[in-house]
Motif scaffolding. Structure first.
Motif, PDB file in Angstrom:
ATOM      1  N   ARG A 297      60.188 -16.869  86.800  1.00  0.00           N
ATOM      2  CA  ARG A 297      60.567 -15.497  87.138  1.00  0.00           C
ATOM      3  C   ARG A 297      60.245 -15.128  88.589  1.00  0.00           C
ATOM      4  NH1 ARG A 297      61.808 -11.510  88.537  1.00  0.00           N
ATOM      5  NH2 ARG A 297      62.043  -9.455  87.571  1.00  0.00           N
TER       6      ARG A 297
ATOM      7  N   ALA B 252      59.905  -6.082  86.642  1.00  0.00           N
ATOM      8  CA  ALA B 252      61.354  -5.897  86.476  1.00  0.00           C
ATOM      9  C   ALA B 252      61.727  -4.445  86.765  1.00  0.00           C
ATOM     10  CB  ALA B 252      61.763  -6.279  85.057  1.00  0.00           C
TER      11      ALA B 252
ATOM     12  N   ARG C 269      64.071  -3.109  89.926  1.00  0.00           N
ATOM     13  CA  ARG C 269      65.331  -2.400  89.689  1.00  0.00           C
ATOM     14  C   ARG C 269      65.327  -1.022  90.334  1.00  0.00           C
ATOM     15  NH1 ARG C 269      64.916  -6.195  86.317  1.00  0.00           N
ATOM     16  NH2 ARG C 269      66.547  -6.994  84.918  1.00  0.00           N
TER      17      ARG C 269
ATOM     18  N   VAL D 241      69.875  -1.675  84.772  1.00  0.00           N
ATOM     19  CA  VAL D 241      70.226  -2.648  83.724  1.00  0.00           C
ATOM     20  C   VAL D 241      68.958  -3.164  83.049  1.00  0.00           C
ATOM     21  CG1 VAL D 241      72.453  -3.467  84.542  1.00  0.00           C
ATOM     22  CG2 VAL D 241      70.377  -4.399  85.524  1.00  0.00           C
ATOM     23  N   ASP D 242      69.124  -3.550  81.809  1.00  0.00           N
ATOM     24  CA  ASP D 242      67.978  -4.003  81.010  1.00  0.00           C
ATOM     25  C   ASP D 242      67.514  -5.390  81.477  1.00  0.00           C
ATOM     26  OD1 ASP D 242      66.062  -3.901  79.103  1.00  0.00           O
ATOM     27  OD2 ASP D 242      67.410  -3.542  77.422  1.00  0.00           O
TER      28      ASP D 242
ATOM     29  N   GLU E 211      67.028  -9.145  82.104  1.00  0.00           N
ATOM     30  CA  GLU E 211      68.019 -10.223  82.050  1.00  0.00           C
ATOM     31  C   GLU E 211      67.522 -11.343  81.139  1.00  0.00           C
ATOM     32  OE1 GLU E 211      67.357 -12.296  86.222  1.00  0.00           O
ATOM     33  OE2 GLU E 211      67.412 -10.125  86.329  1.00  0.00           O
ATOM     34  N   ARG E 212      68.394 -12.369  80.995  1.00  0.00           N
ATOM     35  CA  ARG E 212      68.128 -13.369  79.975  1.00  0.00           C
ATOM     36  C   ARG E 212      66.798 -14.111  80.180  1.00  0.00           C
ATOM     37  NH1 ARG E 212      73.025 -16.920  77.994  1.00  0.00           N
ATOM     38  NH2 ARG E 212      73.603 -14.869  77.237  1.00  0.00           N
ATOM     39  N   ARG E 213      66.507 -14.493  81.448  1.00  0.00           N
ATOM     40  CA  ARG E 213      65.269 -15.268  81.668  1.00  0.00           C
ATOM     41  C   ARG E 213      64.035 -14.396  81.400  1.00  0.00           C
ATOM     42  NH1 ARG E 213      64.657 -15.988  88.229  1.00  0.00           N
ATOM     43  NH2 ARG E 213      65.017 -13.816  88.737  1.00  0.00           N
ATOM     44  N   ASP E 214      64.159 -13.091  81.705  1.00  0.00           N
ATOM     45  CA  ASP E 214      63.040 -12.189  81.394  1.00  0.00           C
ATOM     46  C   ASP E 214      62.845 -12.091  79.884  1.00  0.00           C
ATOM     47  OD1 ASP E 214      62.451 -11.597  83.999  1.00  0.00           O
ATOM     48  OD2 ASP E 214      63.873  -9.934  84.096  1.00  0.00           O
ATOM     49  N   ARG E 215      63.975 -11.970  79.183  1.00  0.00           N
ATOM     50  CA  ARG E 215      63.882 -11.850  77.719  1.00  0.00           C
ATOM     51  C   ARG E 215      63.237 -13.089  77.117  1.00  0.00           C
ATOM     52  NH1 ARG E 215      69.657  -9.253  75.815  1.00  0.00           N
ATOM     53  NH2 ARG E 215      69.752  -7.675  77.423  1.00  0.00           N
TER      54      ARG E 215
END
Lengths: 476, 592
Positions: A108, A335, A339, A430-431, A433-437
């Motif tokens: 990340r 994050a 943002r 935006v919520d 992203e995939r790597r954060d999730r």
């Protein structure tokens, strides 16, 4: 296999990778990131192997490796301090946590495309080496030496990639790490961790922990590293530094201070309350997380200071919960800050609508940090409360009051960021992203696994917590 | 079926369903309303499985078994503390599990069958809250109980994420959550003190005389801490504060979920009853009188409140207070009846928030609660461990006021609203269950069935029942109902007077101004904490940052810099500087 240098290999992986990455010529610059990532993942896999081979129910350190590392001490110059590495209940969760959080966080926080990439990868791996070495050390002086090894990477990471006040933050972080290291090394030399540790050794050990863990009044550098530092040190400060400090205190300082437990108890509860109050009025997201982590670390120190098996087990378990919850909160905060372009709480609000996954993750990690059920901290906090109960109900009430203030602080922070009216600018965010999730998912699984079945960890921690302390070896 | 399987069948479905629903919500696979509805229907299905297993367990209990027990080993253990995953289903807990399960099922069903179904995340939270309530009710270890209660609280609060807009609602949830944690904190202190004193946190041990014989310590202060925490958590002390914010926030199932906290909290209170008996003599009467007073005050609020959500909140407070009186009086049957009725009734009122028909039915059925609860309490108070001469009459007064409040609420919400039946069915069902729960316990108490009484748990006789007591309460309730209906329907002027003047009016003004616990919470705790936090920041910025980080020089620069900054806007900066310079020169001259 016991005699094999399993732990040396664990330390060697990030250390060698750091040297290789730093020495790689510019023509092969593209190889740096893959090498560093591969080394971090290999370290994580190796740590998993070691932790799986760790035998539960044994109090003594396992996979021990020792060597004479400080020679020429004493009035006649014939005293040798033995350096020893080993895995026991105090560090088994910490080793796994450090080894796994590092590659996850590097996914990340790596500055891809930066021309100073070489420094970043080398410093990040050096930090991992220092943290792993510190928690694996069975001798106070060696612990201090590894803590000192973290100062230079911190200086580089914060000084190069930090925010507006990066130079201040970098200097302070490195200075505090060095103060902690010197205090611990000196404490080890004057007898901390040996059977007859005196007041000076204990005082130096406490100063070392306060500087590095960190605890008030030496916590500002930690908060600066979290708020002004780059993403990597923000996560490292909130997840790993407190864990290393708690392990150091529990292993080296707590067993030596039987007579002064009440004083340390009072100081630690005071520090926890102070940090919780700071969290309650924090204006910045990372400052909120940093102060909450400091308060919880102080509560872990309270548990260790009781000197009982339950208290010391609780301290390690709570510190593990702090590591997992702190890492998750730092990542979510990161994050949000990236943002929104700012970490000020006043700029947020109503984000649960546009960012439901971030909101859920924030709530879950905050719950883990304040030791709610389902997190490892819940069992840890109860073990600490039970140990503090032997000192009287007033102490229990104070610990519980700190937890309540901290819960109020985090709930206030959650409300300010996620609930209430949502401005038009916030509505466009935006919520995760995939790597954060993916990182959030892994951390939540770890929290749930340790929280729902804390016995897996407690059964490994408690025998060491109840055993006689491992003392520093001094040979003549 | 073996005990372990029976208890796992009760516990696991809602918890597993919550995890599955959370994963579905996170993966985002159920995007359409139809898929969402299908997913949300999993929640009531899972709870129904648990309810069926509970019913099966109840059949076994009626068949002769005293209790079903299953020990899944230690959850964690270190030093002297061992927390066991040990669960027990006895008649009292089985009834409370049924109450919590019916509420969870009705709430989940209400969400799933709405025209626009509730979100999957909310369904997961509802199921998790129900599972948490089951864990708390069945737990034989007090720490596992606390874990279950906190799961209910967190699940109730996490639903706020689904509804981010509306600062007032968020505030209500925030205050409710923080108040709940203050209650938890008090309970935690009491539990630790109890563990240090007795050496056990197994609730079954609290009713064993041998445990107390082995230790000289009295459980007085731990019991006070636990009961104090329960009164805060149940909203007895803070006048339903916990419910107020939540109950006013539609959609209704999110308000109704709060009812799930009542059953586990009163479940622990029932377990604490044997400790009350063994505490100092003054503890049980004090708890009974304090809770009766609280019920009286909540009933007063009920009588003057116009908003349905507030009626719901204050009714829940009044019933919970009555349940605590029953526990202090040593009548488990009464406490169980009131706990069931309060759980079901609060959920019914919350679900029926805007459906006039359902609300009217709920209020009508719940209007009978004062009669049942009051009768059972008065029996316990007159003959049980409290044995206080004033208490029965205080209870009669409280019951009459609550009856009047219910009557006024019923009178004001009569009539059939358009489309009332569609969303109101679960509420009607809950209301009928509440009424049944309220009345079904009277015959066992009158018959002196020992299986449902506290006496059976502590091995001591507590009291006998009498038809005279029933008559006294019936007369009081009758007077209350007549006064309530008369003031609500017959005389608007009297209604106005009642609300604005006289002792009740003053009490109402006092309470609405939040001078009671709410004010206490705000002024003594929240403001003080914030102020302390401000002081801590000042110390941190000036002393720690200056002295520790930047050294003594930093402090001096800060102080002189701050002084000059303050002096400058006052337009006396230059004069002060000149004056300071003159003083310094003068001092140097003198020293020279």
């Amino acid at each position: 296999m016991i005699g094999a240098p399993l732990l040396i290999l664990l330390l060697a992986m990030p250390a060698i990778a750091a040297v290789v990455v730093a020495a790689l010529p510019a023509a092969h610059g593209a190889m740096r990131a893959p090498i560093a990532r591969a080394a971090a993942w290999a370290t994580a896999a190796w740590s998993a192997l070691i932790v799986l081979r760790f035998e539960a129910g044994v109090g003594a350190p396992q996979f021990v490796q020792s060597w004479g590392w400080l020679r020429g001490l004493g009035p006649d110059g014939d005293t040798v301090l033995t350096g020893r590495l080993g895995l026991d209940g105090f560090n088994v969760t910490a080793v796994a946590l450090i080894a796994w959080i590092t590659p996850l966080v590097l996914r990340r926080t790596a500055p891809d495309g930066d021309r100073r990439e070489r420094t970043f990868w080398a410093a990040a791996l050096a930090l991992e080496f220092a943290a792993l070495g510190a928690v694996l050390s069975l001798d106070a002086s060696l612990f201090g030496a590894f803590v000192a090894a973290s100062a230079f990477p911190l200086l580089l990471l914060v000084g190069i990639w930090g925010g507006r006040a990066k130079l201040d933050a970098a200097t302070q972080s490195a200075t505090h790490a060095l103060i902690g290291a010197i205090a611990f090394a000196a404490a080890g030399i004057v007898g901390l961790g040996t059977a007859g540790a005196g007041g000076l050794a204990i005082a130096l050990g406490v100063i070392g922990v306060v500087a590095f863990a960190p605890l008030p009044p030496l916590h500002r550098a930690f908060v600066h590293a979290a708020t002004q530092g780059p993403p990597h040190t923000a996560v490292w400060s909130t997840a790993i530094a407190p864990l290393v400090g708690v392990v150091g205190f529990t292993r080296f300082v707590a067993p030596s201070m039987a007579g002064s437990s009440t004083i340390v108890l009072a100081l630690a509860i005071g520090a926890a309350l102070y940090a919780a109050l700071l969290a309650l009025r924090a204006q910045e997201l990372h400052a909120l997380v940093a102060h909450a982590v400091i308060a919880e670390s102080a509560l872990a120190i309270v548990g260790a200071a009781t000197g009982s098996e339950a208290g010391r087990s609780g301290a390690i378990l709570l510190a593990t919960g702090i590591g997992l919850g702190g890492a998750g909160l730092a990542l979510v905060s990161l994050a949000l800050r990236q943002r929104r372009g700012s970490g000020e709480l006043a700029r947020f609000g109503g984000l649960a609508g546009p960012m439901p996954i971030a909101a859920f993750a924030f709530a879950a990690f905050a719950s883990a940090l304040v030791a709610l059920p389902g997190s490892p901290g819940f069992a840890g906090a109860w073990l600490i409360l039970d140990a503090v109960g032997d000192f009287g109900a007033t102490w229990v009430a104070l610990v519980v009051a700190v937890q309540a203030v901290l819960a109020a602080a985090l709930v206030t922070g959650f409300r300010a960021v996620m609930l209430g009216p949502c401005s038009s600018r916030n509505a466009k965010l935006v919520d995760l992203e995939r790597r954060d999730r993916a990182i959030v998912f892994v951390l939540l699984v770890a929290i749930a696994a340790l929280g729902l079945v804390p016995r897996t960890a407690v059964d490994r921690i408690a025998p060491s917590a109840g055993a006689a302390p491992v003392t520093t070896e001094v040979r003549r | 079926m073996p005990n372990a399987t029976s208890l796992l069948t009760i516990l696991m479905p809602p918890l597993a369903c919550a995890a599955v629903l959370a994963l579905i919500a996170a993966s985002g696979v159920a995007r359409s309303a139809a898929r969402r509805r299908m997913a949300t229907l999993l929640a009531p299905g899972a709870i129904l499985v648990s309810l069926a297993a509970t019913a099966r367990g109840l059949v076994d209990l009626v068949g002769g078994a005293a209790s079903l027990e299953a020990d899944f080993g230690p959850w964690f253990a270190a030093g002297s503390l061992t927390v066991r995953l040990d669960f027990v289903l006895d008649p009292v807990t089985a009834l409370l599990v049924v109450a919590a399960g019916v509420v969870g099922c009705a709430v989940a069903l209400h969400g799933a069958t709405r025209r626009e179904p509730t979100s999957i995340g909310a369904a997961a939270a509802i199921t998790a809250a129900t599972g948490g309530a089951f864990v708390a009710l069945l737990a034989a270890d007090a720490i596992v109980w606390l874990a279950g209660v906190q799961v209910v609280a967190v699940a109730g609060w996490v639903i706020a994420i689904d509804q981010p807009r509306g600062a007032a609602r968020a505030d209500g949830r925030f205050v409710g959550f923080v108040v709940g944690r203050i209650g938890d904190a008090a309970i935690a202190v009491g539990l630790v003190a109890l563990h240090v004193g007795l050496g056990t946190l197994q609730v079954a041990d609290w009713s064993r005389a041998a445990v107390f014989a082995a230790t000289p310590s009295s459980p007085t202060w731990p019991v006070i801490a636990i009961v104090g925490g329960l009164t805060i958590g149940l909203g007895v002390a803070p006048w339903g504060l916990r419910w107020n914010g939540l109950a006013t926030a539609p959609p209704r199932e999110r308000a109704a979920i709060v009812a799930l906290t009542i059953a586990p909290l009163l479940g622990l209170a029932i377990h604490v009853a044997p400790l009350l008996v063994r505490a100092a003599d003054w503890v049980a009467p004090t708890v009974a009188i304090a809770c009766t007073t609280s019920a009286l005050l909540a009933g007063t609020m009920l009588a003057v409140e116009r908003r349905a959500a507030q009626v719901c909140a204050h009714a829940a407070s009044a019933w919970s207070a009555l349940a605590l009186v029953a526990i202090a009086s040593g009548t488990t049957a009464a406490a169980t009846a009131i706990a069931m009725t309060a759980t079901l009734g609060t959920a019914a009122l919350a679900l029926a928030n805007t459906d006039r028909l359902a609300r009217a039915i709920a209020l009508v059925t719940l209007g009978g609660l004062p009669l049942t609860g009051g009768f059972l309490c008065i029996v316990g108070a007159a003959h049980g461990p409290t044995g206080h001469a004033v208490l029965p009459w205080l209870l009669v007064g409280a019951v009459a006021v609550i009856a009047a409040g219910c009557a006024r609420a019923i009178a004001r919400t009569r009539g059939i609203g358009r489309g009332a039946m569609r969303g109101g069915l679960p509420a009607v069902g809950l209301a009928l269950c509440a009424a049944a729960a309220g009345y079904v316990h009277t015959p066992p108490v009158l018959a002196g069935m020992r299986g449902f009484s506290l006496a059976a748990r502590i091995g001591e006789e507590t009291g006998t029942t009498g038809w005279r007591d029933l008559a006294v309460v019936a007369v009081a309730v009758g007077i209350g109902l007549v006064v309530g209906f008369a003031t609500a329907n017959g005389s608007p002027r009297l209604d106005r007077v009642l609300r604005r003047r006289g002792p009740i009016g003053r009490l109402h003004a006092l309470a609405t101004a939040r001078f009671y616990f709410d004010g206490l919470l705000h002024r003594v705790i929240r403001l003080r904490m914030r102020r302390l936090g401000g002081y801590a920041h000042i110390v941190d910025d000036f002393l720690v940052d200056g002295f520790v980080v930047r050294g003594l020089g930093g402090v001096l620069i800060r102080i002189t810099g701050e002084g000059l900054r303050i002096a400058q806007p006052a337009r006396v900066g230059a004069a002060i500087l000149l004056l300071a310079a003159a003083i310094a020169v003068g001092l140097l001259g003198v020293l020279w």
